[in-house]
Write an enzyme that holds these catalytic residues in place. Sequence first.
Site, PDB file in Angstrom:
ATOM      1  N   GLU A 171      -1.461 103.019 -58.668  1.00 31.71           N
ATOM      2  CA  GLU A 171      -0.966 103.253 -57.307  1.00 31.71           C
ATOM      3  C   GLU A 171       0.359 104.000 -57.302  1.00 31.71           C
ATOM      4  OE1 GLU A 171       1.291  99.547 -58.425  1.00 31.71           O
ATOM      5  OE2 GLU A 171      -0.640 100.462 -58.921  1.00 31.71           O
ATOM      6  N   CYS A 173      -2.868  95.608 -63.273  1.00 31.14           N
ATOM      7  CA  CYS A 173      -1.807  94.945 -64.035  1.00 31.14           C
ATOM      8  C   CYS A 173      -1.981  93.421 -63.977  1.00 31.14           C
ATOM      9  CB  CYS A 173      -0.437  95.403 -63.543  1.00 31.14           C
ATOM     10  SG  CYS A 173       0.882  95.077 -64.747  1.00 31.14           S
ATOM     11  N   HIS A 191      -0.334 100.839 -63.563  1.00 32.20           N
ATOM     12  CA  HIS A 191      -0.150 100.918 -62.116  1.00 32.20           C
ATOM     13  C   HIS A 191      -0.596 102.280 -61.587  1.00 32.20           C
ATOM     14  CE1 HIS A 191       1.886  97.112 -61.136  1.00 32.20           C
ATOM     15  NE2 HIS A 191       2.272  97.150 -62.405  1.00 32.20           N
TER      16      HIS A 191
END
Length: 264
Positions: free
Chosen positions: A218, A118, A216
Amino acid sequence: MTASSPRRPLIGVTAGRMVMPGGAWAGHPAVAVTEHYVRALREAGARVVILAPQDPWSDTEVAELDGLVLTGGNDLDPTGWGAEALPTDLPADPERDAFEADLYRAARRVGIPVLGICRGLQIIATAEGGDLVRHLPADVPAHPDSSQRPTEVEVDVDAASDLALALGTRPTVTAYHHQAAGRIPDGLRPVAHHASGVVMALESAEGSPVLAVQWHPELDRRAEALFARFVDSTIRGSRPWGERTTTDQVTAASKRRAPLAPLV
């Protein structure tokens, strides 16, 4: 980990800064990065060292890392890449921007793999001489509004990319951004787009291996293969990112890929 266990890759993970909002340390400055990044990398087999804004690292110091992850956060300071501030900009940390851009350039010079997430993609794009789309969806009305909360979007991934080996050619990803890469510099190539035309991922066109995504991973268990591939690429002597991927490789990887797991 025992004394006889193999050495795990050491990954530098960038962090932002904040003021502690409560508790015994309320009002004190703090280093901040969400635990999701650490979990994803540890589960992929890496060790993590947190890198907060500080004096620049030398090439020799950066070379002690096996890989670098540039994490998400607030907007970049537009004056750092030659633009003017806009009312829609979020508060910036110019010192963090400069520290991370320097880390990125050093990583390219010494040849360690880089993963940008990002805001990290935007650091990479501007450090290479590119610019940004400043405010979505206003600047690109066909792009979904993912500025208020994590939002699922579909992206089209170039089959001849390392990203496709990890996620396939049409993954659903978790976006949370209001800016994106604009003009792409010569050192990078776009490898994923949203249907609106917004660039959603970049890879290095030459030189040391780089992957950057405008979402994202994660936050998303479906993206575990992306972290696994990144960590694998940091093992010295492994096939680096940047060596061109073939469509046949992507097809074979898709057949091996496990079914998608639910969001965390």
